[in-house]
Design a protein around this motif. Sequence first.
Motif, PDB file in Angstrom:
ATOM      1  N   GLY A  95       0.813  -1.211   0.000  1.00 28.95           N
ATOM      2  CA  GLY A  95       0.000   0.000   0.000  1.00 28.95           C
ATOM      3  C   GLY A  95       0.849   1.265   0.000  1.00 28.95           C
ATOM      4  O   GLY A  95       2.089   1.221   0.065  1.00 28.95           O
ATOM      5  N   GLU A  96       0.167   2.406  -0.067  1.00 33.51           N
ATOM      6  CA  GLU A  96       0.849   3.703  -0.092  1.00 33.51           C
ATOM      7  C   GLU A  96       1.613   3.966   1.206  1.00 33.51           C
ATOM      8  O   GLU A  96       2.597   4.707   1.220  1.00 33.51           O
ATOM      9  CB  GLU A  96      -0.165   4.823  -0.327  1.00 33.51           C
ATOM     10  CG  GLU A  96      -0.763   4.801  -1.733  1.00 33.51           C
ATOM     11  CD  GLU A  96      -1.839   5.853  -1.910  1.00 33.51           C
ATOM     12  OE1 GLU A  96      -2.099   6.595  -0.947  1.00 33.51           O
ATOM     13  OE2 GLU A  96      -2.405   5.930  -3.012  1.00 33.51           O
ATOM     14  N   ASP A  97       1.132   3.344   2.315  1.00 35.70           N
ATOM     15  CA  ASP A  97       1.810   3.543   3.604  1.00 35.70           C
ATOM     16  C   ASP A  97       2.967   2.560   3.805  1.00 35.70           C
ATOM     17  O   ASP A  97       3.435   2.373   4.923  1.00 35.70           O
ATOM     18  CB  ASP A  97       0.794   3.434   4.749  1.00 35.70           C
ATOM     19  CG  ASP A  97       0.079   2.089   4.742  1.00 35.70           C
ATOM     20  OD1 ASP A  97       0.292   1.305   3.784  1.00 35.70           O
ATOM     21  OD2 ASP A  97      -0.699   1.816   5.678  1.00 35.70           O
ATOM     22  N   ARG A  98       3.383   1.903   2.696  1.00 33.54           N
ATOM     23  CA  ARG A  98       4.512   0.963   2.701  1.00 33.54           C
ATOM     24  C   ARG A  98       4.258  -0.285   3.550  1.00 33.54           C
ATOM     25  O   ARG A  98       5.189  -0.925   4.035  1.00 33.54           O
ATOM     26  CB  ARG A  98       5.827   1.630   3.183  1.00 33.54           C
ATOM     27  CG  ARG A  98       6.157   2.973   2.561  1.00 33.54           C
ATOM     28  CD  ARG A  98       6.273   2.893   1.053  1.00 33.54           C
ATOM     29  NE  ARG A  98       7.402   2.086   0.599  1.00 33.54           N
ATOM     30  CZ  ARG A  98       7.568   1.660  -0.651  1.00 33.54           C
ATOM     31  NH1 ARG A  98       6.655   1.914  -1.556  1.00 33.54           N
ATOM     32  NH2 ARG A  98       8.633   0.948  -0.975  1.00 33.54           N
ATOM     33  N   THR A  99       2.997  -0.636   3.777  1.00 32.68           N
ATOM     34  CA  THR A  99       2.663  -1.892   4.463  1.00 32.68           C
ATOM     35  C   THR A  99       1.859  -2.763   3.507  1.00 32.68           C
ATOM     36  O   THR A  99       1.157  -2.251   2.626  1.00 32.68           O
ATOM     37  CB  THR A  99       1.839  -1.647   5.746  1.00 32.68           C
ATOM     38  OG1 THR A  99       0.623  -0.984   5.387  1.00 32.68           O
ATOM     39  CG2 THR A  99       2.608  -0.815   6.752  1.00 32.68           C
ATOM     40  N   PHE A 100       1.977  -4.084   3.717  1.00 32.10           N
ATOM     41  CA  PHE A 100       1.237  -5.015   2.865  1.00 32.10           C
ATOM     42  C   PHE A 100      -0.196  -5.151   3.359  1.00 32.10           C
ATOM     43  O   PHE A 100      -0.445  -5.228   4.561  1.00 32.10           O
ATOM     44  CB  PHE A 100       1.917  -6.398   2.871  1.00 32.10           C
ATOM     45  CG  PHE A 100       3.145  -6.447   2.005  1.00 32.10           C
ATOM     46  CD1 PHE A 100       3.036  -6.618   0.631  1.00 32.10           C
ATOM     47  CD2 PHE A 100       4.411  -6.313   2.568  1.00 32.10           C
ATOM     48  CE1 PHE A 100       4.168  -6.659  -0.173  1.00 32.10           C
ATOM     49  CE2 PHE A 100       5.550  -6.338   1.774  1.00 32.10           C
ATOM     50  CZ  PHE A 100       5.435  -6.523   0.399  1.00 32.10           C
ATOM     51  N   LYS A 101      -1.114  -5.173   2.418  1.00 36.61           N
ATOM     52  CA  LYS A 101      -2.500  -5.451   2.808  1.00 36.61           C
ATOM     53  C   LYS A 101      -3.100  -6.483   1.854  1.00 36.61           C
ATOM     54  O   LYS A 101      -2.699  -6.566   0.688  1.00 36.61           O
ATOM     55  CB  LYS A 101      -3.335  -4.177   2.839  1.00 36.61           C
ATOM     56  CG  LYS A 101      -3.440  -3.413   1.556  1.00 36.61           C
ATOM     57  CD  LYS A 101      -4.304  -2.172   1.768  1.00 36.61           C
ATOM     58  CE  LYS A 101      -4.385  -1.351   0.471  1.00 36.61           C
ATOM     59  NZ  LYS A 101      -5.227  -0.166   0.637  1.00 36.61           N
ATOM     60  N   PHE A 102      -4.017  -7.276   2.390  1.00 35.82           N
ATOM     61  CA  PHE A 102      -4.607  -8.378   1.635  1.00 35.82           C
ATOM     62  C   PHE A 102      -5.823  -7.889   0.852  1.00 35.82           C
ATOM     63  O   PHE A 102      -6.748  -7.318   1.417  1.00 35.82           O
ATOM     64  CB  PHE A 102      -5.012  -9.504   2.600  1.00 35.82           C
ATOM     65  CG  PHE A 102      -5.647 -10.684   1.906  1.00 35.82           C
ATOM     66  CD1 PHE A 102      -4.914 -11.495   1.048  1.00 35.82           C
ATOM     67  CD2 PHE A 102      -6.985 -10.996   2.120  1.00 35.82           C
ATOM     68  CE1 PHE A 102      -5.494 -12.587   0.420  1.00 35.82           C
ATOM     69  CE2 PHE A 102      -7.575 -12.082   1.496  1.00 35.82           C
ATOM     70  CZ  PHE A 102      -6.823 -12.881   0.638  1.00 35.82           C
ATOM     71  N   ILE A 103      -5.796  -8.101  -0.453  1.00 34.82           N
ATOM     72  CA  ILE A 103      -6.940  -7.766  -1.314  1.00 34.82           C
ATOM     73  C   ILE A 103      -7.696  -9.062  -1.588  1.00 34.82           C
ATOM     74  O   ILE A 103      -7.151  -9.999  -2.181  1.00 34.82           O
ATOM     75  CB  ILE A 103      -6.478  -7.128  -2.644  1.00 34.82           C
ATOM     76  CG1 ILE A 103      -5.637  -5.879  -2.375  1.00 34.82           C
ATOM     77  CG2 ILE A 103      -7.677  -6.796  -3.524  1.00 34.82           C
ATOM     78  CD1 ILE A 103      -6.367  -4.761  -1.660  1.00 34.82           C
ATOM     79  N   LYS A 104      -8.938  -9.120  -1.123  1.00 35.76           N
ATOM     80  CA  LYS A 104      -9.724 -10.358  -1.241  1.00 35.76           C
ATOM     81  C   LYS A 104     -10.036 -10.693  -2.702  1.00 35.76           C
ATOM     82  O   LYS A 104     -10.340  -9.800  -3.499  1.00 35.76           O
ATOM     83  CB  LYS A 104     -11.032 -10.217  -0.461  1.00 35.76           C
ATOM     84  CG  LYS A 104     -10.829 -10.164   1.047  1.00 35.76           C
ATOM     85  CD  LYS A 104     -12.156  -9.995   1.769  1.00 35.76           C
ATOM     86  CE  LYS A 104     -11.942 -10.012   3.284  1.00 35.76           C
ATOM     87  NZ  LYS A 104     -13.209  -9.821   4.016  1.00 35.76           N
ATOM     88  N   VAL A 137      -9.324 -19.268   3.762  1.00 38.14           N
ATOM     89  CA  VAL A 137      -8.170 -19.307   2.865  1.00 38.14           C
ATOM     90  C   VAL A 137      -6.961 -18.732   3.596  1.00 38.14           C
ATOM     91  O   VAL A 137      -7.104 -17.898   4.495  1.00 38.14           O
ATOM     92  CB  VAL A 137      -8.408 -18.518   1.551  1.00 38.14           C
ATOM     93  CG1 VAL A 137      -9.515 -19.143   0.736  1.00 38.14           C
ATOM     94  CG2 VAL A 137      -8.713 -17.055   1.834  1.00 38.14           C
ATOM     95  N   THR A 138      -5.766 -19.190   3.222  1.00 42.04           N
ATOM     96  CA  THR A 138      -4.542 -18.714   3.858  1.00 42.04           C
ATOM     97  C   THR A 138      -3.697 -17.985   2.822  1.00 42.04           C
ATOM     98  O   THR A 138      -3.432 -18.522   1.738  1.00 42.04           O
ATOM     99  CB  THR A 138      -3.745 -19.887   4.454  1.00 42.04           C
ATOM    100  OG1 THR A 138      -4.595 -20.599   5.361  1.00 42.04           O
ATOM    101  CG2 THR A 138      -2.517 -19.390   5.196  1.00 42.04           C
ATOM    102  N   ALA A 139      -3.301 -16.763   3.160  1.00 40.34           N
ATOM    103  CA  ALA A 139      -2.431 -15.978   2.285  1.00 40.34           C
ATOM    104  C   ALA A 139      -1.343 -15.341   3.139  1.00 40.34           C
ATOM    105  O   ALA A 139      -1.639 -14.736   4.175  1.00 40.34           O
ATOM    106  CB  ALA A 139      -3.237 -14.906   1.558  1.00 40.34           C
ATOM    107  N   ALA A 140      -0.094 -15.512   2.721  1.00 40.12           N
ATOM    108  CA  ALA A 140       1.062 -14.977   3.453  1.00 40.12           C
ATOM    109  C   ALA A 140       1.041 -15.405   4.917  1.00 40.12           C
ATOM    110  O   ALA A 140       1.366 -14.633   5.817  1.00 40.12           O
ATOM    111  CB  ALA A 140       1.102 -13.454   3.340  1.00 40.12           C
TER     112      ALA A 140
END
Length: 321
Positions: A95-104, A137-140
């Motif tokens: 993301g823009e805040d330099r953190t990863f976020k999960f997009i469903k 579901v499992t992601a990362a």
Amino acid sequence: MSKYSSEIEGIKALNQAYHDIRNEISKVIVGQDEVIKFVLVSIFSNGHCLLMGVPGLAKTLLVQTVSRVLDLSFHRIQFTPDLMPSDIVGSEILGEDRTFKFIKGPVFANIILADEINRTPPKTQAALLEAMQEKSVTAAGITHQLPKPFFVLATQNPIEQEGTYPLPEAQLDRFMFNVHLTYPSFAEELAIVKNTTGTQVQELNKIITAADISAFQQLVRNIPVADNVLEYAVKLVAKTRPQTDLSAEIVNRYISWGAGPRASQYLVIGAKCHAAIQGKFSPDIEDVQAVATTILRHRLVKNYKAEADGISIEHIIKQVL
């Protein structure tokens, strides 16, 4: 189950809801009564359904119509050879805040239509396995719960086998029912053409909500089953296993692998639900027989003798019954 003051009241409500849903679906879908029945039974039994049929038999339209009548979220996933697991479950983005976020991904819906599921490689087919079995579901390394109720309806085209990847036995076993669609009768096809070649659009009413479905699923689980019906279901599955004490003669001759314990579980749950939608308070042997073919059809593996003699799985199941 707190929604109903008694089991009798709950079964009456389920029976009424089933008939109301059928009437509403019939505004759009002409015929296919058995198919609609098994799709609804699998939803109320908290199972998944595999639809086999040639193109143009309204498989996709049926699922869309069911989702509209049941007031559930619906996503269609078109399976293709280049589809990736992340295209189904979703992926992590920076993301823009330099953190990863999960997009469903599209798997996050109440009803998933997995269109032509045998068109995609095993790696992508396997992405559905966890979702179907664990309802998550499992992601990362992070587990994400799927919405409740969660129901997968997959379609397969039995004619065109070029460029397809047959579903592995482990995945086939996750489907409660394997339902075969047939061509409509002349009168039904006439009604279909009349209804679909004009400008009229059918308005559908929403009959029940996700909360109602969850209550009905719990109700089905609570329905009592007589010992003789339980024994009949388990014995029926045992008869499909070749070279065992209970195996039927036709099974020993034509079957390589029989059905596993999951088939016995689905037979009992399916029989409970089949009884409930008819307003019965407990299933009998006829209810087990009513759901047996669609539950066992994809769990038996024929040997070369059956292929050579032209013996169908349906014929073998009929003999065992």
